[in-house]
Design an enzyme around this catalytic site. Structure first.
Site, PDB file in Angstrom:
ATOM      1  N   SER A 165       0.734  -1.271   0.104  1.00 32.32           N
ATOM      2  CA  SER A 165       0.045  -0.185  -0.174  1.00 32.32           C
ATOM      3  C   SER A 165       0.909   1.369   0.069  1.00 32.32           C
ATOM      4  O   SER A 165       0.331   2.421  -0.470  1.00 32.32           O
ATOM      5  CB  SER A 165      -0.997   0.161   1.311  1.00 32.32           C
ATOM      6  OG  SER A 165      -0.282   0.412   2.481  1.00 32.32           O
ATOM      7  N   LYS A 220       1.219   4.272   7.312  1.00 28.54           N
ATOM      8  CA  LYS A 220       0.326   5.161   6.269  1.00 28.54           C
ATOM      9  C   LYS A 220       0.859   6.407   6.485  1.00 28.54           C
ATOM     10  O   LYS A 220       1.629   6.920   7.457  1.00 28.54           O
ATOM     11  CB  LYS A 220      -1.038   5.032   6.548  1.00 28.54           C
ATOM     12  CG  LYS A 220      -1.918   3.687   6.351  1.00 28.54           C
ATOM     13  CD  LYS A 220      -1.921   3.354   4.717  1.00 28.54           C
ATOM     14  CE  LYS A 220      -2.736   2.212   4.779  1.00 28.54           C
ATOM     15  NZ  LYS A 220      -2.177   0.922   5.239  1.00 28.54           N
TER      16      LYS A 220
END
Length: 210
Positions: free
Chosen positions: A127, A164
């Site tokens: 990701s 993230k």
């Protein structure tokens, strides 16, 4: 000189003191520490500061409410003889449960990163691939509970951990992937538990710095 490791709460207070000095130019008062950490009394903050002083991380100066001096920047805990601890795994995709023990040690000096790295986490997923954090990489992490918008963080959401890019917007926290096929994780801290576990300071791939 080797210093004793900090508890999670002591590390949180140490990080806050450092952050307060960096952003305001002065140490926090006991009242400010208690308010930030959630203690009911400044006396609780005082006890934790005494523990930090005993372990050699700070010096407490008498005669002033802001009498705290940082003695170490965690470099010594990062740059130990065994190298950096490899702790569990971090999902760079769907969050997975963090394993709260050291799997091994990696022969690298944490002081080579800026800020210094305190531990490594193995990335699972793609990701964050647009910024070069790939599946199987070892992510070097500086342990802190404070992060700015735009920094790549290791965040715990409930009992799971993910990597993230952080964005605080209004009452919500957005954890953005660096992958066009994935959506951000949106957290409302009023009803969900979220904690910043650290900020990414480097990547190791195939035994090489990235």
């Amino acid at each position: 000189m080797s210093r004793k490791h900090l508890t999670a709460r002591q590390q949180e207070i140490f990080d806050f003191v450092k952050h307060h000095i960096e952003t305001t130019g002065m140490p926090p008062t006991r009242v400010e520490i208690a308010r930030e950490i959630g203690f009911k009394s400044p006396n609780a903050a005082e006890e934790h500061l005494k523990a930090l002083a005993r372990k050699g991380y700070i010096e407490m100066l008498s005669g002033t409410s802001r009498g705290i001096r940082i003695l170490v920047d965690n470099e010594e805990t990062a740059a130990n003889d065994d190298g950096l601890p490899l702790i569990g795994k971090v999902a760079a995709g769907t969050p997975i449960m963090a394993i709260e023990h050291v799997e091994s040690h990696y022969p690298v000096n944490g002081a080579m990163f800026n800020p210094n790295a305190d531990y490594l986490l193995k990335v699972n997923g793609n990701s964050m691939e647009k910024i070069g954090i790939l599946d199987g990489d070892l992510l070097a992490v500086h342990k802190t509970n404070f992060a700015r918008n735009g920094q790549v963080v290791v965040a715990r959401v409930d009992d799971e951990v993910t990597v993230k890019r952080l964005e605080k917007k209004g009452d919500l926290i957005y954890l953005h992937p660096e992958n066009d096929e994935l959506q951000p994780i949106v957290v409302d801290p009023r009803i969900e538990y979220i904690e910043i576990e650290g900020i990414a300071v480097g990547v190791i791939r195939n035994n090489a710095w990235m």
